[in-house]
Scaffold this motif. Structure first.
Motif: not given
Ligand code: NA
Ligand code: NA
Lengths: 349, 434, 171
Positions: A89-94, A248-252, A316-324, A328-333
């Protein structure tokens, strides 16, 4: 003060997570210059008429669903056709946000023609099949009627020999109960939010991807232009946090519902092997038919290049989420990679 | 002038226009347009006018209404309803006002298959009102009965309003549906009791029937079997989960046409007339609903939700909140469409209910009951307009409103019972939620 | 004036006939959808979209002219019946002008929206793509004609108000 319209209930993640994050943050960062007045629940504009109503200035900003307006936003809603490519989800949104804002000039133009300014999209939790009977392979859905939100899922349903039904999500319960549909294609969260566990018996989780066609808060162009450049900067700067919070709220919500599903008598089928293989096969040959559909139905040219560009962003973003990276850090990115590249003195003007 | 004052002015202007006999749709629409123009300016008002009317009309969820109207008109034109009051007369002759009471029963039954009160009133109106008028029933009693009984459509499940509420409040629809069953039955019971008492004290309201022997009773039944067959097929289909309300209406209309032609009681001409009357009723009713939807936009622009929040104090007891909510809904229900009222108010009311620890199931059922009452309160009562429309010139609109008065009284009793004994709502859901 | 009224009456019946046909088609389409679903496992494609976006606007807007021509629009008659012919004529003028203005406004706004949808070639995607811009013209067409009828009748009601005044002053 900006009037914000949304046709969903306040219990929807875009509102309780997205806007609850965004509105106070913007108010604070703008020193109280920019505040928001939310009219939710469709009291101002319903889903179908939101795009034109927003352009006409009925509201200053609103959530959108691109799948309602294929004629007006043919290029932007291509991503809906690519929904099954990823369940992250996060990677797709980004990726959708980056693609639309930075790599798809026709997309930004389409919004501009509607007198609307796009500022980023959220993504939902992964979609699943909610039904009365077990689904472990594509053959199990043949001949069934499936409620789908459109895009890629319509094609998958068609290929599987089933029938697409487009009801609004508030009608799903009755439709499933009365047998107007056999299967609802929805995130697991709707078991709880729409009480679907009362009328269904099985949920099949699979690699169906996520809904990615929801701009979290698009602005009326005149309202956007009337804001000072500093305030437009604030609106852009705070968006990433809101997108991440919504997603993230969706996922939760989804995880909660999945955890409770068994207590409500639901059978949970987690990624049946046969089905996964078939979905992978579908995805690998699907790009060709998307390009064809983009040209024939939507009239989009150079679809191939646009799709490849989106796929590159997604990877690219899937790689970023895969890196953990998350939260907030993701939003900053997202902010540094996407929103910082937009100029408050140019974008949307 | 602040925006809420503007809303009050708008409502005052609306009353004046209505009193001047301006068509309801025009009065609602013009007041909404002028109000929005003052409040948010030309651009936003024009935006609303561009999108709202068509978007309101182009909706699947409302399509059950014309289909059930058509079914009702065809049944009437084909004479399928002729035997109906003979049956009621034969079987309910021991009850004063038997036909009116059986109409309430019929509406309750009908409500259990349709999710829309307007559809319920429309279908029952064409069948039951002429039957009562021909039989010599008091006109106000006849029309009042159906306009009011139709309001059970959204209370007794299934119900579009309860469904929407469930989605908004995130409560299980099943518990909400089952919670509305007893309030729905109490509503029917109160209506029936009220009719019974009124007719007892004033026998001229409804002609007393002769005593009938059992042979004649079954004979009467025999005559109306096609209608019963139709009703059983259509409603049975919905109950069994075979089709949705719209689909049931369409199948019912087609079946009524087939039966009418088979019995040779339906001519092409009569069918054409039925179709014409159906679309004219649909058009007149929906135009009002469209205009009411425009007025709802004015309320939304005016920040009415925040105003409602202000009306309900923070330290109010749950009982006071329920009463305050009933008053707010009574006022809003006088002018706006039910779904519009709900969309407007739920975003602020739900958190209030939660803070005050009021069960959301209970609140949902109560709100639905209030919204239903709004369908029959003057000056804008959609159910009243529906009945007026299907009976055409036989009764005036003020008579329909007057006829409804007694039923409003019965509703006050019903609401009092529901407030005094929340268990009437909460007991059944507690059984299934464990 | 009288001829325009008669002409609009005929036109209104024609539009109502069109709406009636839409009603019958809608009924058959829904029945075929249900039948196809149960008998052959093949529902009618995009029934929901076609009913919502085509038949519903047709049923609601096309009969407007016919309804008004027959004076069947719903109004609340509180005092009207008790008034003299002249006061009634004055109220008729007010009502007709209000209704005409309201319809003209929503018809014109609807016309702009319909033209916009036409230029964009508006459609929706279900099982099959359905073009959705033509039904957007139902409201503007029927709305304008009905507004015209209201204004024609308002002018005649003004005449009525004036002539009843003349009659009463004769007595
Ligand atoms: Na019902
Ligand atoms: Na009312």
């Amino acid at each position: 003060e900006l009037t914000v319209s949304s046709w969903v209930a306040p219990s929807h993640p875009t509102i309780f997570a997205g806007y609850e994050t965004y509105f106070p943050a913007v108010a604070k960062a703008s020193g109280g210059d920019v505040t928001f007045n939310l009219v939710s629940g469709g009291a101002l504009l319903g889903g179908k008429e939101t795009l034109t109503g927003l352009g006409d200035g009925v509201a200053d900003a609103s959530v959108l669903a691109l799948t309602y307006n294929p004629a007006q936003l043919p290029t932007s809603q291509l991503v809906a056709e690519l929904a099954m490519l990823s369940g992250d989800s996060l990677a797709v949104a980004a990726a959708v946000t980056e693609f639309t804002l930075l790599n798809c000039a026709p997309c930004v133009d389409e919004f501009s023609k509607q007198n609307v300014v796009y500022t980023g999209s959220y993504a939902t939790a992964p979609y699943a099949l909610i039904s009365k009977e077990d689904v472990t392979q594509t053959g199990d859905v043949a001949g069934k009627r499936i409620r789908s939100p459109g895009g890629a899922w319509d094609r998958w349903i068609g290929e599987a020999g089933a029938t697409v039904v487009h009801t609004s999500s508030s009608e799903m319960y009755e439709a499933l109960d009365k047998g107007v549909i056999d299967i609802a294609m929805q995130p697991a969260a709707s078991l709880k939010t729409h009480s679907l566990w009362d009328v269904a018996d099985t949920i099949t989780l699979g690699s169906f991807g996520v809904y990615n066609s929801g701009p979290l808060l698009a602005f009326n162009k005149d309202a956007w232009m009337e804001l000072s450049a500093e305030n437009r900067r604030v609106l852009l700067d705070e968006m990433a946090d809101a997108i991440v919070a919504t997603t993230e709220a969706y996922v939760a919500q989804n995880e909660d519902a999945k955890a409770e599903a068994a207590d409500h008598g639901m059978k949970v089928l987690d990624k049946p092997e046969a089905l996964e293989t078939e979905i992978a096969a579908f995805n690998s040959q699907d790009i060709a038919s998307i390009i064809e559909k983009a040209q024939d139905v939507y009239g989009v040219e150079n679809a191939q290049a646009l799709i490849e560009s989106y796929q590159a962003s997604l990877a690219k973003w899937e790689e970023i989420t895969a890196s953990g990276l998350s939260g907030e850090a993701f939003a900053e990115r997202m902010k540094t990679e996407i929103f910082d590249k937009l100029s408050e003195n140019e974008y949307g003007l | 002038m602040d925006s809420i004052t503007l809303v009050y002015w708008a409502l005052g202007a609306l009353m004046i226009l209505l009193a001047l006999r301006v068509p309801v749709a025009a009065a609602l629409g013009l007041v909404a347009i002028v109000g929005m123009y003052i409040l948010v300016g030309e651009r936003a008002t024009w935006g609303v006018l561009r999108s709202v009317p068509h978007a309101f009309a182009a909706h699947w969820s409302l399509s059950a209404i014309p289909m059930f109207l058509f079914m009702g008109y065809v049944c009437f034109s084909a004479g399928l309803t002729d035997g109906l009051f003979r049956v009621a007369r034969a079987w309910l002759n021991f009850l004063p006002g038997g036909l009116a009471i059986s109409s309430v029963g019929g509406a309750a039954l009908f409500s259990s298959v349709t999710g829309s009160s307007v559809a319920c009133a429309a279908a029952m109106g064409k069948i039951a009102v002429p039957a009562m008028l021909d039989r010599g029933y008091d006109a106000k009693l006849a029309v009042g009965t159906i306009a009011a009984a139709g309001t059970m459509g959204s209370l007794i499940p299934p119900s579009t309003i309860l469904l929407l509420y469930a989605v908004f409040a995130e409560v299980p629809v099943s518990e909400l549906f089952i919670g509305a069953v007893i309030p729905g039955l109490i509503t029917a019971l109160m209506y029936a009791l009220m009719i019974l008492m009124r007719v007892k004290y004033n026998p001229s309201l409804a002609p007393r029937e002769m005593s009938v022997d059992w042979r004649e009773r079954f004979l009467a039944l025999g005559e109306t079997w096609p209608l019963f067959l139709l009703v059983i097929t259509v409603f049975g289909g919905i109950f069994a989960g075979l089709f949705s309300a719209t689909e049931a209406g369409a199948i019912g209309a087609l079946a009524a046409i087939a039966i009418g032609f088979a019995k040779r009681t339906l001519s092409w001409r009569a069918l054409k007339d039925a179709a014409f009357e159906t679309i004219r009723s649909t058009s007149a009713i929906f135009l009002i609903a469209v205009a009411a939807a425009l007025l709802t936009r004015l309320f939304a622009f005016a920040g009415f939700p925040d105003y409602v929040q202000g009306l309900i104090g923070e330290d109010m007891s749950p009982l006071l909140i329920i009463i305050a909510v009933s008053l707010i809904y009574l006022v809003l229900g006088m002018f706006l469409d039910p779904i519009g009222v709900m969309l407007l108010t739920l975003p602020v009311l739900l958190p209030i209910f939660e803070t005050a620890d009021i069960s959301l199931i209970y609140a949902g059922v109560m709100i639905t009951k209030y919204l239903e009452i709004g369908l029959i309160t003057p000056p804008v009562g959609l159910n009243v307009f529906v009945i007026k429309n299907v009976v055409a010139d036989r009764v005036s609109i003020s008579d329909v409103f007057r006829g409804v008065g007694w039923f409003l009284l019965a509703d006050v009793v019903t609401v009092a019972i529901l407030i005094a004994f929340p268990a009437t709502v909460l007991w059944l859901p507690s059984l299934i939620s464990g | 004036m009288q001829q325009i009224d008669v002409f609009l009456g005929r036109l209104g019946r024609l539009l109502a006939l069109a709406a009636s046909l839409c009603l019958v088609v809608m009924m058959f389409q829904i029945c075929l959808d249900v039948g196809g679903r149960y008998l052959f496992g093949k529902p009618m494609p995009s029934t929901l979209e076609i009913v919502s976006d085509w038949w519903m606007p047709a049923l609601i807007f096309l009969p407007l002219l016919n309804v008004e021509w027959r004076n069947e629009n719903i109004a609340v008659d509180l005092f009207y019946q008790g008034l003299g012919p002249r006061a009634q004529a004055v109220l008729d003028v007010i009502a007709l002008v209000c209704f005409g203005v309201f319809l003209a406004l929503i018809a014109y706004a609807g016309f702009e929206q319909a033209m916009r949808a036409y230029r964009q070639g508006e459609f929706i995607i279900g099982m099959i793509p359905v073009i959705t811009w033509p039904p957007r013209f139902f409201l503007p067409v029927a709305g304008f004609l009905t507004a015209l009828l209201c204004f024609v009748r308002a002018v005649r009601a003004v005449g009525r108000a004036a002539s009843t005044k003349a009659e009463t002053s004769d007595i």
